[in-house]
Design a protein around this motif. Structure first.
Motif: not given
Lengths: 790, 286
Positions: A201-214, A228-230, A256-258, A497-501
């Motif tokens: 029950l995080y406030i922000e539901n799961n969500g993403v935007i993806a791109e694919c390049f050719r 939104s991710m850890q 930004e991850t809620g 610079l870290v991948s820790s979120t």
């Protein structure tokens, strides 16, 4: 060293706090890319079966939509975790309700609604298993029709994702010791304890935007997913398999991850892969965001569990030997269950000395959506078992819960059940004394015993003592091999610079505090780079109470290393922030860049044997005693927590306000876990997937929470800090149920305990009726409208 | 959002007469919407069956609290917040203030209306038990006139009311005759705020020494509609409060309660708690 007064131990303003307060923070649903489409997921309507047919209704102009099927996947149809059993899209067979089958995208989000309704799927249903017991029964009875998971080459067997067998010594010596102890014991005490699923029950539901390049020839060159991710690098790993691309071609950016609580540890690999597949097929960026009902029904929750204890005890209250059988319900696919099981298994013996103990752990498959990471990660489940069981032992042999624990606590120089030597000072005797004093425990015990007589409000107090390992289990941190960068910037500031979120818990703030203190500069002069895998190194996932301790220590080392470089370049011993900046600028003028890169090295030798499950299970442990005070109203059968005291030894408090916030939030979540939040399943489907009927406690349900810290520095963390993220989830449930038993005399051993369950036990005289298991999940006359006959 | 809002119509006629005219012209086609705290939830989750909505939220004619002689008249468009802020209601009808404070969040209370709460007709709604205990009357209007009926007769069954498709609730009228009554109200919800009732009981009683000379009981979630507990009232009237009376009242309440098992609770729990609440009230009268 510098002139700077210490920054660690103070509470500077949060790095990202201003943007959040002003509403400027951009969450994934605030973001848009040019030409972006929207994606949705066609999900399974049944728990288990084969897909007979998929038809597309003629009322929809399907040419306007993009549809992704399993055959469109350029790489492997898998969401990789520890094994590859989990398909990205169900191909021919579904194993849980809400399993993704097809993906649809359209330029207009609202146009997806009609399309989702127009996809008609027919199934040949197969029998499912929905509980640990049903899954076990299928194995025991050789019921091939209910073997829902075949086994794996990663240690799994039919219906069982993983088993562990953990001994306090060699197998033979421990088994002999257990046998002898049970022979000689004054008391043998058995108990079974069960916990339910829980939604993050995080406030922000799961969500993403993806791109694919050719590339120029139309081949897929790279993919990029932001959301939104850890754990950005988990998603990178998932994308490399789904797209058959190398790591550097799979870019992941955390926005930004809620809130997350573990719910965005493994799941973004699913939604991120889905959005990227749609982007690949339609040629546009694609956004997928779940609404609350979809997020609750389809994404991961805490594993339900069952713990069975059998304990040999002497009449003077010494634990002589014990066996613990710990089982969790993993859902339909393995995902992270083996690791959750591992942490639960290791924490099952509690903070006690066991001359001989055997712990068996197993993760069973069921046809529920896969359960996943949630704050505590297996430990709250098994700690619930041991801390309820300790009260049962005390009651049986006639000692107080306090005295029994005092006679068995681990202390400095002891070894844990895995054989780990506790070389840092551990003083649970003092912890217990202080916690009970802070809570007024003894005075209340006496007072409530009097005031309960003749009152419809029964009050009680109870407590739980526990430890929580920080960092990855065993050799996990060595395997993660985390790296951090600390850059000196042209303006003289430093950048981490870290991948820790950051997802609300304070990662940015505390890591900048550590960096500032190590560099001897102002907190404001350290900034945090957005976790974007194009730029940041892999500092490991943001899980397992590891960020403050493990990544913090790396930042501390990186700071010291940078300082050495600058000292050699002329920075004075007692530099000011301005002198630091001046030195950085002249260094950069000469050398161009200054990056301090540090890789994980254990500060002391850590030994762990994965085969025998023995050795140093965790780099460090936080220790705690939590005390709950409850009131049970015999008119309404409602239990309310009326006061809560949480005492923990955490090494070093980096940021007192954030640390207190972590504990308060965890205790609130633990109260919900104990007496409010019940995931109600019908044939594997969550029936109460709305905020109105999934009952999370509100501020009006929560008591004053008093938080107390002790600090015994640990070599593994910056300035001695240990992890606290998960710790507060472990103690509340057993403490509250111990208090309810003190108040009512009734031992509840299954959570959540709802008022209906208290009603049932108080009034049934052994004939169960009217408890929360009797809820009719298909009827809701307030928020759903039903046809009523008669 | 699981609904396509382009598939819905919303009109907002300027006056009450214009609304009534539109309702009369196409009976059953349009659904009035005031605060929207129920209908918008249904829209969000994709379950709103009604496609044509007429907004009545802006109608000042329906938003009033008037004291006239021995009665308080409350317009159907009065919000929960209006009720909570009314000194007159607080003085004369404390149970209504209490029940209005239970509903949803502050934001819900700023939009949600008394008329909407009644017309939505959930058996679990917060204000009906108080209205039933106070013996409210309800005035309905249409282009053909107005009619007034006891509120106890308004609810006909599960989500069925006496309201005709061409009618609106105009006024809820409550007597101001409870100054020498004892008041009781308790909601047992799934939690202490933002909760739907598992069971709720509102009660007023007039005592002469230890004899109950008048008593009215209103309950939520004890049947398919908000209910007045007349069987319990009958066994209590003119009786002294003692163990026998309490036992008889509990039995009478049990005989008339028709609770169900649903996603929030069980029938057995609801029945038992309702009896406990009644007993708690009766003992408080001593």
């Amino acid at each position: 060293m510098s002139h700077q007064s210490p920054i660690i131990g103070t509470s500077p303003i949060r790095k990202e706090g201003r943007a959040k307060v002003l509403g400027e923070a951009q969450y994934i649903d605030d973001l848009s890319l040019p030409g972006m489409w929207f994606g949705a997921t066609v999900r399974s309507a049944v728990a288990r079966g084969t897909i007979r047919s998929i038809t597309f209704g003629e009322e929809i102009n399907w040419d306007a939509y993009c549809i992704v099927r399993p055959a469109d996947i350029p790489g492997e149809n898998t969401i990789v975790h520890l094994t590859k059993d989990h398909p990205c899209l169900a191909d021919g067979m579904v194993n849980h309700p809400e399993e993704p089958i097809l993906l649809i995208a359209h330029p207009d989000k609202i146009a997806l609604l009609a399309a989702l309704k127009a996809v008609h799927i027919e199934y040949d249903e197969l029998p499912g298993v929905f509980t640990i017991e049903e899954s076990e029964a299928a194995v025991e009875n050789n019921d091939a029709a209910r073997i829902i998971w075949p086994g794996s080459d990663a240690g799994g067997t039919a219906n069982c994702f993983r088993q562990y067998l953990m001994y306090s010594g060699t197998a033979e010596e421990t088994e002999d010791g257990i046998a002898a102890a049970f022979e000689a014991a004054d008391f043998i005490i058995e108990g079974e304890y069960a916990t339910g699923a829980q939604e993050q029950l995080y406030i922000e539901n799961n969500g993403v935007i993806a791109e694919c390049f050719r590339d120029a020839t139309g081949n897929i060159e790279s993919v990029c997913v932001r959301g939104s991710m850890q754990c950005p690098y988990y998603l990178v790993h998932a994308l490399t398999l789904v797209f058959n691309l190398p790591e550097e071609k799979c870019r992941v950016i955390q926005t930004e991850t809620g809130g997350a609580f573990g719910g965005k540890e493994d799941f973004p690999s699913v939604i991120g892969s889905h959005a990227a597949l749609l982007a690949m097929k339609c040629g546009h960026p694609v956004k997928i965001t779940y609404d609350r009902a979809e997020d609750m029904a389809a994404t991961t929750k805490r594993h339900p569990s069952r713990t069975r204890h059998r304990t040999a005890v002497s009449k003077d209250g010494k634990l002589l030997a014990g066996t613990i059988d710990f089982a969790i319900d993993g859902g339909a696919y393995a995902t992270l269950s083996p690791v959750v099981l591992s942490r639960g298994t290791i924490h099952a013996p509690g903070p006690y000395k066991w001359p001989f103990i055997r712990v068996r752990g197993k993760a069973m498959a069921t046809n529920l959506p896969p359960h996943g990471a949630f704050r505590g990660f297996g430990a709250p489940q098994s700690i619930f078992g041991i801390e309820r069981h300790m009260d049962k032992i005390a009651k049986t042999i006639g000692l107080t819960p306090e005295e029994l624990r005092r006679r068995n606590f681990l202390t400095t120089g002891d070894t844990t059940a895995t054989g780990q030597l506790l070389s840092d000072p551990v003083d649970m005797q003092h912890m217990l004394t202080r916690a009970l004093n802070e809570a007024g425990y003894h005075e209340k015990l006496a007072r409530f015993a009097e005031s309960n007589k003749g009152s419809a409000i029964k009050r009680g107090v109870g407590f739980a003592a526990f430890m929580h390992g920080a960092g990855f289990t065993g050799s996990g941190e060595a395997r993660l091999n985390s790296v951090v960068y600390l850059d000196a910037l042209p303006d003289g500031r430093a950048q981490i610079l870290v991948s820790s979120t950051e997802f609300g818990q304070g990662t940015q703030t505390i890591l900048c505090q550590v960096g500032a203190q190590a560099l001897g500069i102002a907190y404001e002069d350290v900034i945090f780079h957005q976790p974007d895998t194009k730029f940041v190194p892999n500092s490991g996932p943001t899980v397992a109470s590891r960020t403050a301790m493990i990544v913090g220590k790396l930042i501390e080392r990186a700071g010291k290393k940078m300082l050495e470089t600058l000292r050699a370049a002329g920075l004075s011993e007692h530099h000011s922030s301005d002198e630091f900046k001046a030195c950085v600028k002249s260094y950069l003028a000469e050398h161009g860049t200054l990056r301090s890169s540090v890789r994980y090295e254990p500060p002391t030798k850590i030994f762990w044997d994965d085969q025998l499950y023995r050795g140093d299970a965790y780099p460090g442990y936080a220790w705690a005693v939590y005390v709950a005070e409850v009131a049970v109203d015999l008119n309404t059968y409602m239990a309310t927590v009326t006061r809560f005291d949480a005492l923990q030894e955490v090494g070093k408090v980096i940021h007192p306000v954030l640390a207190k916030g972590q504990i308060e939030g965890g205790v609130a979540q633990g109260i919900g876990y104990a007496i409010y939040e019940k995931c109600m399943w019908k044939d594997g489907r969550m029936m109460n997937n709305q905020m109105t009927n999934y009952i999370m406690p509100t501020s009006a349900d929560l008591p004053p929470i008093h938080i107390h810290f002790e600090e015994v520095p640990c070599i593994h963390g910056p300035e001695g800090a240990k992890g606290i993220g998960e710790l507060p989830m472990d103690g509340p449930a057993p403490a509250i149920l111990n208090a309810i038993e003190n108040a009512t005399g009734i031992a509840f051993n299954t959570i959540p305990v709802l008022p209906e369950d208290i009603f049932e036990r108080l009034t049934s005289l052994g004939h169960p009726h009217g408890g929360s298991e009797d809820f009719n999940l298909t009827v809701d006359r307030d928020t759903r409208v039903e046809e009523v006959t008669a | 959002m699981r609904s396509d809002v382009s598939q819905f119509d919303l009109t907002a006629p300027e006056t009450l007469d214009a609304v009534l005219t539109q309702l009369a012209a196409e009976p059953g086609k349009h659904t009035p919407i005031a605060g929207g705290t129920e209908l918008m939830v249904a829209l969000g989750i994709g379950r709103l069956a009604q496609r044509s909505l007429i907004s009545i939220q802006h109608l000042a004619e329906l938003r009033f609290i008037r004291v006239e002689g021995d009665a308080i008249h409350i317009g159907a468009g009065t919000t929960f917040t209006d009720i909570r802020r009314s000194v007159d209601i607080a003085r004369d009808l404390p149970l209504l203030i209490q029940s209005a404070s239970w509903t949803g969040s502050v934001a819900n209370q700023n939009r949600g209306t008394l008329g909407g709460n009644i017309c939505n007709a959930s058996p679990a709604a917060d204000t009906p038990p108080a209205l039933l205990a106070y013996g409210a009357t309800i005035t309905l209007v249409s282009t053909t006139g107005r009619r007034t009926l006891p509120y106890a007769d308004f609810h006909l069954g599960y989500k069925r009311t006496a309201l005709r498709p061409d009618e609106l609730v105009h006024t809820i009228t409550l007597p101001r005759t409870f100054a020498d009554y004892r008041h009781y109200i308790r909601k047992v919800g799934t939690r202490n705020a933002q909760a739907i009732s598992k069971v709720a009981l509102a009660a007023v009683a007039k005592m002469d020494g230890d004899i109950i000379t008048d008593i009215r009981l209103g309950a939520a979630s004890l049947a398919d509609r908000p209910t007045r507990c007349t069987a319990a009232e009958v066994v209590l009237i003119s009786q002294p409060i003692n163990e026998d009376t309490i036992r008889a009242a509990r039995a009478a309440l049990a005989s008339e309660a028709k609770p169900i098992d649903d996603i929030r609770s069980t029938a057995k729990y609801r029945a038992a708690v309702a009896e406990n609440l009644l007993e708690e009230f009766l003992r408080s009268l001593l």
